[in-house]
Enzyme design. Structure first.
Site: not given
Ligand SMILES: Cc1cc2nc3c(=O)[nH]c(=O)nc-3n(C[C@H](O)[C@H](O)[C@H](O)COP(=O)(O)OP(=O)(O)OC[C@H]3O[C@@H](n4cnc5c(N)ncnc54)[C@H](O)[C@@H]3O)c2cc1C
Length: 506
Positions: A15, A81
């Site tokens: 999420g 932006k």
């Molecule tokens: C330093 C940095 C800077 C960034 N800057 C940018 C930017 O400027 N612009 C941009 O577009 N993107 C940027 N990003 C990327 C951006 O943060 C991500 O693409 C975005 O937040 C989406 O993340 P996600 O949902 O894939 O993962 P996360 O936010 O990590 O979510 C993972 C989810 O999986 C769930 N989960 C994990 N393990 C389990 C489990 N075992 N059981 C159930 N649930 C689980 C967690 O609870 C969480 O809800 C950046 C990333 C980093 C590291």
């Protein structure tokens, strides 16, 4: 699952922004189809909570879901932006800072002159080829204006946003629940496979078995389903992208809210500065091969004037690359679980959006054949690799020599992809880069104007030559006219902070 008729339930694991964006796009695509969408999120593992900048594609995401800026922007402390300024990436006199613009309709008038001057400069002529002087968004940024024109100005401008990543996730969750997505907090321990190798269920820490026909892996860097369960190989990009760590640290916002991201070269990477309505998000993306986390933190604190301040930065690790197949068996990986490129051009959410939006097209078509999967994976891989090349180009064209990090980054041109190698070759021979970009059909990943801004902005030009035919006075005259034209265009835009404050008041 062989057809859409057999698809009764989708489970999204995770999420974060990727999970909720996927939920919104799938709920919208399948709204007539009576398909259950359930999002499962661990109450133990948090979201990554960084990622505060977007490309213009995020506007298309909200527009397509009929969510107005007046609703989501104030809730997410969002700002506009217009592009990114790159400071200190080049040491070439006259080119130590440049602006990477988001496009505007006005560019139809100004970009041809920019490109023509770049080509003249590549032939050794002494003409102005700095991108900053040719794009409307650059003038908006100089004056801290919002990219929303007055009603009587007929040209539109593309723009992205800055926002609080955690608040954006919460906002998307609220909207997805309103649109019928179910939410189940649960920590998933593992998944089970059926006899065909498809995932048939995920098993929670409490022993609950949750089944679905299709699984969307949005579990972040843990890549629970696509890598850990299905063992999909990972292609890492570490040959040319050395940054694997980051530090994030907020500072106060002043009275002026800039309408751009600032990316400043540091000793072992680069620092971002992102304006939100209530604070600046700052961070340092660096390579742990070249410095320790303590060194990086000290350098960032020094830069921000926070050396002795009582603030705790967040330290993060990044896995840079992509999976070989984003759609494997009955699982699609979206977001950090599928791969990540360092956030230099803030493209992660864009790739997330494209991954799920293109998948939704396949779902609508009801084509789940092997050929469909192969075509899909090829398309998404091309997106990732195309974006990677644009990022790699920043490092290969840097001219810093202050640390080994920068010197190593500029070396090994032979390790770049064939496509990027060819672009460099065309540029360095003073040939037509636009034609090469079109020939390779890579405009879909980065537009021509962006490639020219990068190469010209970094000052990748030969010395000015006295033997080059001297048309500089003609070019200078056109340049002055165009500057005046852009200044007059900018009169149709208002102060960024004022626009945001008025929008927040409704
Ligand atoms: C330093 C940095 C800077 C960034 N800057 C940018 C930017 O400027 N612009 C941009 O577009 N993107 C940027 N990003 C990327 C951006 O943060 C991500 O693409 C975005 O937040 C989406 O993340 P996600 O949902 O894939 O993962 P996360 O936010 O990590 O979510 C993972 C989810 O999986 C769930 N989960 C994990 N393990 C389990 C489990 N075992 N059981 C159930 N649930 C689980 C967690 O609870 C969480 O809800 C950046 C990333 C980093 C590291």
């Amino acid at each position: 699952m062989n057809s859409l008729h057999e698809l009764k339930k989708i489970a999204i694991v995770g999420g974060g922004s990727a999970g909720w964006m996927s939920a919104m796009i799938l709920a919208d695509t399948l709204k007539e189809k009576n398909i259950e969408i359930e999002l499962l999120e661990s109450p133990i593992v948090g979201v990554i909570g960084v990622g505060e900048g977007s490309t213009p594609a995020l506007k298309r995401f909200f527009d397509s879901l009929q969510i107005p800026e007046s609703e989501w922007m104030p809730e997410c402390n969002a700002t506009y932006k217009c592009g990114i300024t790159f400071d200190g990436w080049s040491t070439k006199p006259g080119f130590t800072s440049y602006f990477h613009q988001f496009a505007s309709m006005v560019d139809n008038i100004t970009q041809p002159l920019f490109i023509s001057n770049v080509h003249a400069r590549l032939q050794g002529m002494d003409v102005n080829a700095k991108p900053n002087d040719y794009f409307l968004t650059s003038v908006l940024v100089e004056k801290n204006l919002a990219p929303i024109p007055s009603e009587n100005f007929p040209f539109t401008t593309s723009y992205g946003y800055h926002f609080d990543a955690t608040l954006l996730g919460r906002f998307l969750q609220k909207k997805a629940l309103e649109r019928g997505v179910r939410f189940t907090p649960c920590h998933i321990e593992h998944a089970s496979l059926n006899e065909h190798g498809d995932i048939d269920a995920v098993i929670t820490r409490d022993g609950l078995r949750i089944t679905a026909d299709l699984f969307v892996d949005c579990s972040g860097f843990s890549s629970l389903l696509i890598e850990k369960t299905l063992k999909t190989p990972f292609v890492n990009y570490t040959d040319n992208l050395y940054n694997d760590s980051a530090i994030a640290l907020p500072t106060e916002i002043g009275s002026v809210i800039p309408s751009q991201t600032l990316s400043t070269a540091m000793k072992f990477g680069w620092a971002w500065k992102i304006p939100l309505t209530n604070r600046f998000g700052n961070g340092y993306v660096y390579s742990s091969q070249f410095c320790s986390s303590d060194e990086a933190e000290t350098e960032l604190r020094e830069k921000l004037g926070l050396l002795d301040a009582d603030v705790s930065p967040r330290h993060l690790k990044m896995k840079v690359g992509r999976v070989e197949k984003h759609w494997n068996k009955n699982c699609v990986a979206v977001g950090l679980s599928q791969g990540f490129l360092e956030p230099l051009e803030a493209t992660a959410l864009y790739l997330t959006q494209m991954t799920i939006a293109i998948f939704a097209l396949f779902l609508e078509r009801g084509d789940y054949s092997e050929q469909a999967r192969a075509a899909y994976n090829n398309e998404i891989n091309n997106f990732f690799d195309g974006h990677r090349d644009y990022i790699v180009a920043h490092y290969k064209t840097n001219s810093r020599t202050d640390t080994e990090f920068w010197k190593v980054n500029a070396r090994n041109l032979d390790r770049v992809s064939e496509s990027l190698g060819r672009l460099f070759e065309v540029w360095l021979h003073g040939k037509d880069l636009s034609a090469e970009i079109r020939r390779q059909d890579i405009e879909r990943y980065y537009p021509i104007g962006s490639w020219y801004a990068l190469m010209a902005g970094m000052g990748i030009f030969p010395e000015v030559s006295t033997s080059a035919s001297d048309m500089s006075s003609v070019h200078a005259g056109q340049g002055a006219q165009m500057k005046d034209f852009l200044q007059r265009c900018a009169l149709n835009y208002r102060d960024h902070r004022t626009v945001l404050e008025q929008a927040a008041q409704g």
